[in-house]
Design an enzyme around this catalytic site. Structure first.
Site, PDB file in Angstrom:
ATOM      1  N   ASP A  11       0.822  -1.248  -0.242  1.00 30.93           N
ATOM      2  CA  ASP A  11      -0.234   0.118  -0.016  1.00 30.93           C
ATOM      3  C   ASP A  11       0.849   1.059   0.071  1.00 30.93           C
ATOM      4  O   ASP A  11       2.068   1.165   0.234  1.00 30.93           O
ATOM      5  CB  ASP A  11      -1.015   0.014   1.125  1.00 30.93           C
ATOM      6  CG  ASP A  11      -2.286   0.771   0.914  1.00 30.93           C
ATOM      7  OD1 ASP A  11      -2.118   1.532   0.032  1.00 30.93           O
ATOM      8  OD2 ASP A  11      -3.403   0.846   1.725  1.00 30.93           O
TER       9      ASP A  11
HETATM   10  C1  BGC Z   1      -5.128   3.387   0.228  1.00 28.67           C
HETATM   11  C2  BGC Z   1      -5.327   2.227  -0.894  1.00 28.67           C
HETATM   12  C3  BGC Z   1      -5.146   2.784  -2.136  1.00 28.67           C
HETATM   13  C4  BGC Z   1      -3.821   3.522  -2.301  1.00 28.67           C
HETATM   14  C5  BGC Z   1      -3.636   4.019  -3.883  1.00 28.67           C
HETATM   15  C6  BGC Z   1      -3.584   4.114  -0.118  1.00 28.67           C
HETATM   16  O1  BGC Z   1      -3.795   5.147   0.709  1.00 28.67           O
HETATM   17  O2  BGC Z   1      -4.987   2.652   1.356  1.00 28.67           O
HETATM   18  O3  BGC Z   1      -6.703   1.377  -0.597  1.00 28.67           O
HETATM   19  O4  BGC Z   1      -5.368   1.864  -3.262  1.00 28.67           O
HETATM   20  O5  BGC Z   1      -3.679   4.381  -1.397  1.00 28.67           O
HETATM   21  O6  BGC Z   1      -4.236   5.289  -4.037  1.00 28.67           O
END
Ligand code: BGC
Length: 735
Positions: A264
């Site tokens: 993530d």
């Molecule tokens: C989130 C994810 C997301 C990623 C990309 C993160 O902050 O937890 O769910 O896919 O950002 O945008």
């Protein structure tokens, strides 16, 4: 490309070139004229890193992405294309209801179709992958991200995980037109942060993790989900992104996942904050050893893997394995043959927000809405009554949800607009109050902030106008709820009541007109308090997406009959959280009949205000007693449990028939009941249908005292009804 060619390609890459494939950067670094390396570049990438990254996130648009790909390919010596990923959560431009609402539809076919439409629009806009589905089981509505899950139940999340993956990816190959790769997230247990605070510690027993939290990820993987994302949290004190047991043993070996695992956002570098890595280099080592392939938005991999390999601290095979998976993903999307895949300006124009997609978004939105209360006030008459539409959600278009990053409010239909287009006689409109008293700590578009500030300046006038209209009206439709910025990532709340001014608005209106139907627009279960008791009707509309206003109007005026059921319990009080229907048996269960030393509160009932599986209709259904094809079965046999369902009302309607099972005695404490299957059926007035569920031994398995996943012989209860409260049951034996 064949695997042997891919292998050759891998071998032809230098160490640096391989490492580049594992870097993912934000799309806004790729300006048409060059790349952003200034202050906007918070992660501190240099120009070379940005130019050579293997994947990009967060931008879309056929022209823009084609341009970027063209430049990239011109400089790419090995003809390896760039991958474009983004969060297409509940739609690309045609925004569907938030996932929590989609769960409440109990209609996986429609949800699959919505994912298919999202894929078609995204693919035409140049995207290759969406960071969806999010299948984290959620039992704590303080957590803002409950809006992204399909709710508190493991089985429901499994069903929708499959539906979404199949919708995005199709079943004939990712290289097919209009298909994009899916990414199941957040592995694992991200939906259970302590105290509902985002990014907080997760403590789950291995049994609970395996039995309640892991199955939806597994369902996505078994449906062919090509990528997975790590979660921000720790599990058993180990951050997921560094958790070898979780990623290598459980995800890869046990679940058989062989796709790309992506961290993530900045989660590799955050291993330092977690206190399990001292510096970037240690974080990179932990993550690659755990099996994380792509580093989203940090310089951990691109600045440290080379040294780790050259100093023989990690095996080069770890890098090769990760890069190969990235190349395989690019290959399965057909990008080596056509790096632009489906990016096409004309298709984009034709598909995005086209009538067909809007029409379907409207249908799905009405399918997701849950009628929580109705004292014969809904559906509303189209003529003959004066109806005042009041409330901050009446004309503002704050209905898309926090993760609709490509959706635009201007394309959304407000309730006011929908009512006007429906030509409802004698309708009047008023905002009544600002949606929020303060926007402090909330991230939102400047236009929202300005509108809210303006409403606050005019609060007295807004209220006076609303009271006047309410007084004159026969019926008031009061649209209340949250601003979308109050749910979603980093939007945990400790107070789940409506904003004080909205409560005040309700009470003031109630003083002049008690015929109130409340429509709620929100991203999580709220504490409704007196509003629920006093209103004549309450419709949960969630954040319903682009066609939200039309869908609400369809339900209010009876063009559609509500058929959604809650997939998260609505607590009576914040102190009951976490609250979920499939709680475990305790030594001192309380049945509401007095006595002190029981598992209960002294100031609030145990039960939620509204339970899982609950939702009303404009018609009524009669469900017969459960009949079983036999009373006992062996592990090889099954039992058919059936009911007859009759529409006893005057209009056609859909009902969700739910099958719950409880294991009466187990080697460990078992849930009081668990949803094992459901069927959504449609019945014409007077029509009757038989609904049959097959009970198999597989449905009775759990993690026993020895941590074996199996069933134990004994007695089971099966209940079939239209909410988790049903007492319509029978008993059977597994021998
Ligand atoms: C989130 C994810 C997301 C990623 C990309 C993160 O902050 O937890 O769910 O896919 O950002 O945008």
């Amino acid at each position: 490309m064949q695997n042997t060619e891919l292998k050759k390609l891998l071998e032809s890459l230098s160490l640096e070139e391989k490492i580049c494939q594992l870097l993912q950067v934000c799309g806004y670094y790729y300006e048409m004229e060059g790349v952003v390396t200034g202050p906007q570049n918070t992660a501190g990438f240099n120009e070379k890193e940005i130019a050579n990254a293997g994947s990009v996130l967060g931008i879309a648009g056929a022209k823009r992405l084609k341009e970027i790909q063209k430049k990239y390919m011109a400089a790419q010596q090995h003809h390896i294309p760039l991958l474009f990923m983004a969060d297409v959560i509940n739609g690309y431009k045609t925004i569907f209801p938030i996932p929590l609402a989609q769960g409440c539809s109990f209609n996986p076919d429609m949800v699959k179709k919505a994912a298919g439409i999202s894929a078609k629009e995204s693919a035409a806009a140049g995207l290759h992958l969406t960071f969806s589905p999010m299948v984290d089981v959620v039992r704590d509505p303080r957590w803002g991200r409950v809006m992204e899950s399909t709710g508190e139940d493991t089985y429901v999340n499994c069903v929708f995980a499959k539906a979404m993956v199949e919708g995005y990816q199709g079943t004939n190959g990712l290289n097919k037109k209009g298909k994009i790769a899916a990414c199941v997230k957040h592995f694992a247990g991200y939906g259970a942060p302590m105290a509902g605070r985002d990014y907080n510690t997760v403590e789950l027993s291995e049994r609970t993790l395996r039995e309640n939290y892991l199955p939806p990820y597994r369902a996505a993987i078994e449906s062919g989900c090509s990528t997975a994302m790590t979660s921000f949290n720790t599990l058993d004190r180990i951050p997921s992104t560094a958790n070898k047991k979780l990623m290598r043993d459980i995800l890869r070996s046990e679940m058989g996942f062989d796709g790309v695992l992506i961290s993530d956002w900045a989660a590799i570098e955050e291993l330092i904050n977690h206190g399990v890595a001292k510096a970037q280099i240690d974080a990179a080592k932990l993550a690659i050893e755990a099996g994380v392939d792509i580093d989203m938005m940090t310089t951990c991999y691109c600045r440290n893997l080379k040294k780790l390999i050259e100093d023989k601290i990690i095996d080069k095979a770890l890098l090769d394995e990760a890069v190969f998976r990235v190349l395989q993903l690019k290959n399965s999307l057909g990008l080596f043959e056509n790096p632009f895949k489906d990016a096409d300006e004309e298709d984009e124009m034709a598909f995005v927000l086209c009538d067909e997609h809007r029409k379907f978004a409207r249908k799905l939105a009405s399918e997701t809405m849950v009628l929580l209360k109705n004292e014969e006030i809904l559906p509303l008459p189209k003529k003959g009554k004066k109806i005042a539409f009041i409330g901050p959600h009446t004309s503002h278009r704050w209905i898309l949800g926090a993760w609709s990053i490509f959706g635009e409010e201007k394309d959304a239909v407000s309730l006011e607009q929908a009512i006007k287009e429906m030509e409802i006689e004698n309708a009047s409109f008023a905002a009544g109050c600002p949606i929020l008293t303060s926007t402090e700590n909330l991230e939102m578009a400047e236009s929202s902030r300005t509108a809210i500030a303006e409403d606050n300046k005019n609060a007295k006038a807004l209220l006076d106008e609303a009271l006047l209209k309410a007084k004159e009206a026969d019926i008031v439709v009061l649209s209340l709820g949250e601003h979308p910025s109050q749910s979603g990532e980093a939007s945990s709340r400790v107070d789940l009541q409506l904003d004080a001014q909205q409560i005040e608005l309700f009470n003031q209106i109630y003083n002049v007109n008690q015929n109130i139907a409340v429509v709620l627009f929100n991203g999580r279960p709220l504490i409704l308090g007196e509003i629920f008791d006093k209103a004549k009707a309450v419709l949960e509309a969630w954040l319903p997406g682009t066609e939200g206003g039309n869908a609400v109007a369809d339900i209010l005026f009876g063009n559609e009959n509500p058929s959604g059921k809650l997939t998260m319990s609505f607590p009576r009080h914040i102190g009951q959280i976490p609250i979920y229907y499939n709680e475990f048996k305790t030594g001192r269960p309380y049945h509401g009949d007095g006595g002190k030393y029981f598992s209960k509160y002294i100031d609030c009932p145990n039960s939620p205000l509204l339970p899982f599986g609950y939702g009303l209709s404009y018609t009524s259904f009669e469900i017969s007693e459960v009949s079983l094809s036999r009373n006992s079965m062996t592990c090889q046999e099954s039992i058919f449990a059936s009911v007859r369902v009759k529409n006893t009302g005057k209009i056609a309607g859909k009902e969700v028939i739910q099958c719950y099972i409880s294991d009466k005695v187990g080697s460990v404490a078992r849930p009081v009941r668990e949803l094992k299957a459901f069927q959504k059926i449609k019945l014409q007035p007077g029509e009757e249908k038989e609904v049959v569920f097959e009970i198999t031994e597989k449905m009775l398995r759990f993690y026993t005292i020895d941590m074996e996943y199996k069933s134990e012989p004994g007695e089971f209860d099966v209940w079939i009804g239209n909410s988790s409260l049903t007492q319509n049951g029978q008993t059977f034996n597994l021998v």
